[in-house]
Motif scaffolding. Structure first.
Motif, PDB file in Angstrom:
ATOM      1  N   UNK A 107       0.837  -1.197   0.000  1.00 42.76           N
ATOM      2  CA  UNK A 107       0.000   0.000   0.000  1.00 42.76           C
ATOM      3  C   UNK A 107       0.870   1.244   0.000  1.00 42.76           C
ATOM      4  N   UNK A 108       0.322   2.301  -0.568  1.00 42.64           N
ATOM      5  CA  UNK A 108       0.872   3.637  -0.354  1.00 42.64           C
ATOM      6  C   UNK A 108      -0.109   4.331   0.586  1.00 42.64           C
ATOM      7  N   UNK A 109       0.388   4.798   1.737  1.00 46.00           N
ATOM      8  CA  UNK A 109      -0.490   5.347   2.778  1.00 46.00           C
ATOM      9  C   UNK A 109      -0.136   6.792   3.059  1.00 46.00           C
ATOM     10  N   UNK A 110      -1.124   7.673   2.952  1.00 39.81           N
ATOM     11  CA  UNK A 110      -0.887   9.094   3.261  1.00 39.81           C
ATOM     12  C   UNK A 110      -0.929   9.290   4.773  1.00 39.81           C
ATOM     13  N   UNK A 111      -0.500  10.477   5.203  1.00 39.06           N
ATOM     14  CA  UNK A 111      -0.523  10.787   6.627  1.00 39.06           C
ATOM     15  C   UNK A 111      -1.954  10.827   7.172  1.00 39.06           C
ATOM     16  N   UNK A 117      -3.931   8.606   6.593  1.00 41.48           N
ATOM     17  CA  UNK A 117      -4.259   7.178   6.679  1.00 41.48           C
ATOM     18  C   UNK A 117      -5.091   6.687   5.494  1.00 41.48           C
ATOM     19  N   UNK A 118      -5.035   7.411   4.394  1.00 37.99           N
ATOM     20  CA  UNK A 118      -5.701   6.922   3.194  1.00 37.99           C
ATOM     21  C   UNK A 118      -4.768   5.932   2.505  1.00 37.99           C
ATOM     22  N   UNK A 119      -5.252   4.706   2.254  1.00 36.95           N
ATOM     23  CA  UNK A 119      -4.397   3.660   1.696  1.00 36.95           C
ATOM     24  C   UNK A 119      -4.822   3.279   0.284  1.00 36.95           C
ATOM     25  N   UNK A 120      -3.822   3.151  -0.572  1.00 37.00           N
ATOM     26  CA  UNK A 120      -4.075   2.740  -1.946  1.00 37.00           C
ATOM     27  C   UNK A 120      -3.227   1.510  -2.238  1.00 37.00           C
ATOM     28  N   UNK A 121      -3.844   0.447  -2.741  1.00 35.75           N
ATOM     29  CA  UNK A 121      -3.087  -0.774  -3.060  1.00 35.75           C
ATOM     30  C   UNK A 121      -2.267  -0.545  -4.323  1.00 35.75           C
ATOM     31  N   UNK A 122      -0.952  -0.820  -4.249  1.00 38.59           N
ATOM     32  CA  UNK A 122      -0.114  -0.685  -5.448  1.00 38.59           C
ATOM     33  C   UNK A 122       0.420  -2.035  -5.929  1.00 38.59           C
ATOM     34  N   UNK A 152       9.580  -3.443  -9.002  1.00 42.32           N
ATOM     35  CA  UNK A 152       9.712  -1.976  -8.910  1.00 42.32           C
ATOM     36  C   UNK A 152       8.306  -1.394  -9.016  1.00 42.32           C
ATOM     37  N   UNK A 153       7.937  -0.569  -8.050  1.00 40.69           N
ATOM     38  CA  UNK A 153       6.595   0.031  -8.035  1.00 40.69           C
ATOM     39  C   UNK A 153       6.706   1.544  -8.063  1.00 40.69           C
ATOM     40  N   UNK A 154       5.906   2.158  -8.905  1.00 39.35           N
ATOM     41  CA  UNK A 154       5.843   3.623  -8.967  1.00 39.35           C
ATOM     42  C   UNK A 154       4.963   4.119  -7.830  1.00 39.35           C
ATOM     43  N   UNK A 155       5.455   5.130  -7.118  1.00 35.42           N
ATOM     44  CA  UNK A 155       4.677   5.730  -6.036  1.00 35.42           C
ATOM     45  C   UNK A 155       4.073   7.022  -6.560  1.00 35.42           C
ATOM     46  N   UNK A 169       5.101   3.685   2.673  1.00 34.93           N
ATOM     47  CA  UNK A 169       4.788   2.440   1.967  1.00 34.93           C
ATOM     48  C   UNK A 169       4.599   1.375   3.029  1.00 34.93           C
ATOM     49  N   UNK A 170       3.547   0.573   2.878  1.00 37.22           N
ATOM     50  CA  UNK A 170       3.219  -0.459   3.856  1.00 37.22           C
ATOM     51  C   UNK A 170       3.228  -1.821   3.157  1.00 37.22           C
ATOM     52  N   UNK A 171       3.970  -2.770   3.737  1.00 35.78           N
ATOM     53  CA  UNK A 171       3.936  -4.149   3.259  1.00 35.78           C
ATOM     54  C   UNK A 171       3.057  -4.959   4.199  1.00 35.78           C
ATOM     55  N   UNK A 172       2.049  -5.608   3.629  1.00 35.88           N
ATOM     56  CA  UNK A 172       1.138  -6.425   4.430  1.00 35.88           C
ATOM     57  C   UNK A 172       1.257  -7.871   3.953  1.00 35.88           C
ATOM     58  N   UNK A 173       1.604  -8.748   4.890  1.00 36.25           N
ATOM     59  CA  UNK A 173       1.631 -10.180   4.586  1.00 36.25           C
ATOM     60  C   UNK A 173       0.423 -10.822   5.218  1.00 36.25           C
ATOM     61  N   UNK A 174      -0.249 -11.670   4.459  1.00 36.46           N
ATOM     62  CA  UNK A 174      -1.442 -12.348   4.982  1.00 36.46           C
ATOM     63  C   UNK A 174      -1.146 -13.841   5.063  1.00 36.46           C
ATOM     64  N   UNK A 175      -1.344 -14.409   6.247  1.00 35.86           N
ATOM     65  CA  UNK A 175      -1.004 -15.820   6.467  1.00 35.86           C
ATOM     66  C   UNK A 175      -1.855 -16.721   5.591  1.00 35.86           C
ATOM     67  N   UNK A 176      -1.198 -17.753   5.070  1.00 32.04           N
ATOM     68  CA  UNK A 176      -1.905 -18.777   4.298  1.00 32.04           C
ATOM     69  C   UNK A 176      -2.200 -19.987   5.166  1.00 32.04           C
TER      70      UNK A 176
END
Length: 165
Positions: free
Chosen positions: A101-105, A107-112, A127-130, A140-147
């Protein structure tokens, strides 16, 4: 730039998630979970950050880690835009998901980026464009989701922001 050889270099665990990304090496773990080496040194003793599905984590639980705050106030950053380059390793039959995600101050989050399932037993570069939201600072937030697989995990290494920011 962070290669995780010494610490998390300013990346922070989120408070409102279910578990953490952990610094680790391949040499301290049982075979079959995660990459055989890190990406930076290509050595079992090299570090990366990792989440693994386990009996402690239920499928769908989340681990989040966020970057230091990046400022758009630098004019080069506004003109050139910015980018994050990183390496990921997602291998296993029951792997979960990696969402960036790209997260603004505010707290608005956009999935990239949204990756789910087995991506192969090797390190891959992304490589991701911000995108620029005016002059707003962001993270930038990295979220891992357990499988579902107890051996399956997601690893990240060598996180780099383009120099302009």
């Amino acid at each position: 730039y962070c290669n995780f050889e010494f610490d998390l270099c300013g990346w922070k665990q989120d408070e409102n998630d279910d578990f953490d990304w952990n610094l680790r090496t391949s040499s301290t773990t049982k075979m079959g979970t995660g990459p055989a080496t890190d990406h930076t040194l290509q050595e079992p003793s090299g570090h990366y950050i990792f989440i693994k599905s386990s009996f402690l984590q239920l499928p769908g639980q989340k681990a989040r880690i966020s970057s230091p705050v990046l400022s758009r106030r630098n004019k080069d950053c506004k003109v050139c835009g910015s980018m994050i380059v990183f390496y990921y390793h997602m291998y296993g039959a029951h792997i979960g998901s990696l969402i960036v995600y790209q997260r603004t101050m505010a707290k608005h989050e956009k999935i990239i980026l949204n990756l789910t399932g087995n991506q192969g037993n090797f390190w891959q570069r992304k490589a991701l464009i911000l995108a620029g939201d005016g002059g707003e600072d962001f993270q930038v937030v990295f979220e891992g989701i357990a499988g579902k697989g107890p051996k399956d995990g997601i690893a990240l290494d060598d996180l780099t922001f383009s120099r302009e920011c």
